[in-house]
Design an enzyme around this catalytic site. Structure first.
Site, mmCIF file in Angstrom:
data_model
loop_
_atom_site.group_PDB
_atom_site.id
_atom_site.type_symbol
_atom_site.label_atom_id
_atom_site.label_comp_id
_atom_site.label_asym_id
_atom_site.label_seq_id
_atom_site.Cartn_x
_atom_site.Cartn_y
_atom_site.Cartn_z
ATOM 1 N N GLU A 146 -24.415 -0.173 -21.213
ATOM 2 C CA GLU A 146 -24.627 1.279 -21.152
ATOM 3 C C GLU A 146 -25.927 1.582 -20.407
ATOM 4 O OE1 GLU A 146 -25.280 5.223 -23.957
ATOM 5 O OE2 GLU A 146 -24.441 3.406 -24.824
ATOM 6 N N LYS A 199 -16.874 -5.787 -42.334
ATOM 7 C CA LYS A 199 -16.333 -5.398 -41.027
ATOM 8 C C LYS A 199 -15.330 -4.252 -41.092
ATOM 9 C CE LYS A 199 -17.143 -10.105 -39.494
ATOM 10 N NZ LYS A 199 -16.585 -11.392 -39.081
ATOM 11 N N ASP A 248 -23.215 -11.433 -35.653
ATOM 12 C CA ASP A 248 -21.771 -11.188 -35.590
ATOM 13 C C ASP A 248 -21.554 -9.745 -35.135
ATOM 14 O OD1 ASP A 248 -19.070 -10.704 -36.026
ATOM 15 O OD2 ASP A 248 -19.001 -11.898 -37.855
ATOM 16 N N HIS A 258 -28.129 10.843 -18.276
ATOM 17 C CA HIS A 258 -27.005 9.942 -18.039
ATOM 18 C C HIS A 258 -26.593 9.945 -16.570
ATOM 19 C CE1 HIS A 258 -26.000 8.321 -21.974
ATOM 20 N NE2 HIS A 258 -26.372 9.476 -22.486
#
Length: 416
Positions: free
Chosen positions: A107, A236, A311, A411
């Protein structure tokens, strides 16, 4: 014939044997080294799909460091651009002074945003951070005959916590069982085990220890183990229990910023940032039914996880973050912005898992927390504190951009 040519010949032969059904993909390491096995899989995929995997195959570490422990059927490595934010000064119990933090992301605006927040924090003398709680959880589910039997099991568990703890801790030299909470739903009994896993993220340790404890419960009570994970852990997946009770490390960071610094660095006012935070992060998140009341916490957590060997799937829990922002006025009438983040379930470690891979280990070296801490747990605590302050920096920058109506232009300039 060169060694490289010989390896390619072996890889081509193995790829052909897989195509002919003589071998399976996961068996290649039984016939050659891990790098040549990865090459054989690339050759097979290139023939089967017309893909060019030359870049995936251009990695800098020995495949044996990852194959079997971090990945199966290895073909190569995916490279994600890594940058750095900081330095940022923080006052933590485990981390102090100035720290850099590597972030891996695609990004374009992220690191510039976080660095602007870091500059704001530096101008304010630094942020404070504390790990408030540390426990990795695993919650098996048992079957019982009825509610009466469930009550019997719960009573036995509460009366025998020392025996359960002894059984669980017999499987690990470092982990400690610090919490055990029963939950009953009809003929289901869930036991939520919470472990202090020291410098490890701790999921494997918690699973192995809980299996040993479950065998005791299964043998001594009317309960029958159905699944070692009953999803009350919760791993998760979005879950309110993690947002409320915590999982991994619960860590907070805060800073107080003068109105002058808010105006000079963030180009807005404390009142404008506080209003955006209330209306966006609190009211908007509540209306959406969100478990995270923040602007972009997962951005920073995900990038830090990728750069330091965590993770990445546990970013789900890492987004359980509440951001606060309030205007403070001192006795002289001077205004300032108080801002904080509380990450309820930040699951990370500095040993085990992906932390031992070379590029990820280098990322931990940048923070100064590779390996086990002295005393045990302090390196992972320090990493959690640094990630929390970087998350706070990201929140400040994005809230400032929104308050100043700079988000779209930033952006555009930074390629996203």
């Amino acid at each position: 014939m060169t060694a490289a040519d010989a390896d390619e010949e072996v890889a081509a032969d193995l790829a052909e044997r897989v195509r002919d059904g003589e071998l399976r993909l996961y068996e290649l390491e039984d016939h050659t080294d891990a790098d040549t096995a990865a090459m054989a899989r690339r050759l097979l995929l290139e023939r089967e799909t017309d893909a060019d995997l030359s870049t995936v195959g251009d990695y800098s570490f020995d495949a044996s460091e990852a194959s079997g422990t971090n990945i199966e059927n290895m073909t190569g490595a995916v490279q994600v651009p890594v940058g750095v934010v900081g330095p940022v000064r923080l006052d933590g119990e485990a981390a102090a002074d100035e720290h850099y933090l590597p972030l891996a992301t695609t990004e374009g605006a992220l690191l510039a945003s976080v660095n602007r927040g870091c500059a704001t924090i530096r101008e304010s003398g630094g942020a404070t951070a504390r790990v408030l709680k540390s426990k990795m959880t695993r919650a098996p589910v048992f079957r019982v005959e009825d509610v009466a039997a469930a009550s019997e099991v719960v009573s036995w568990v509460r009366a025998n916590e020392d025996r359960i703890r002894e059984a669980a801790e017999s499987t690990t030299s470092h982990g400690e069982l610090v919490e055990l909470t029963p939950y009953v739903v009809g003929d289901n009994v869930f036991l939520r085990f919470g472990y202090d896993s020291k410098d490890a993220m701790g999921m494997n340790m918690a699973t192995i220890a809980t299996q040993e404890a479950c065998e005791l419960v299964d043998a001594e009570t009317p309960a029958s183990l159905v699944a070692l994970s009953g999803n009350l852990c919760t791993d998760k997946k979005p879950a309110a229990i993690n947002a409320v009770e915590g999982r991994g490390r619960t860590v907070s960071a805060d800073v107080e910023i003068s109105a002058e610094t808010v105006e000079s660095v963030l180009k807005t006012t404390p009142a404008a940032i506080a209003e955006v935070n209330t209306r966006k992060n609190h009211v908007g998140s509540a209306k959406a039914g969100s478990l995270g009341f923040n602007a972009q916490a997962a951005n920073v957590v995900a990038a830090a996880f990728l750069a330091t060997g965590q993770d990445p799937a546990q970013v789900v829990e890492g987004s359980n973050v509440i951001t606060t922002a309030d205007v403070r006025v001192d006795e002289a009438g001077n205004r300032s912005l108080y801002a904080s983040v509380t990450l309820a379930s930040l699951e990370l470690g500095t040993v085990g898992g992906g932390t031992k891979l070379p590029t990820q280990a280098e990322g931990l070296d940048v923070v100064g927390v590779r390996g086990g801490g002295d005393p045990a747990g302090t390196n992972a605590d320090a990493l959690a504190e640094v990630v929390a302050v970087a998350t706070l920096a990201g929140e400040l920058s994005l809230l400032g951009a929104l308050a100043a109506s700079h988000l779209a232009s930033a952006h555009e300039q930074l390629g996203r």
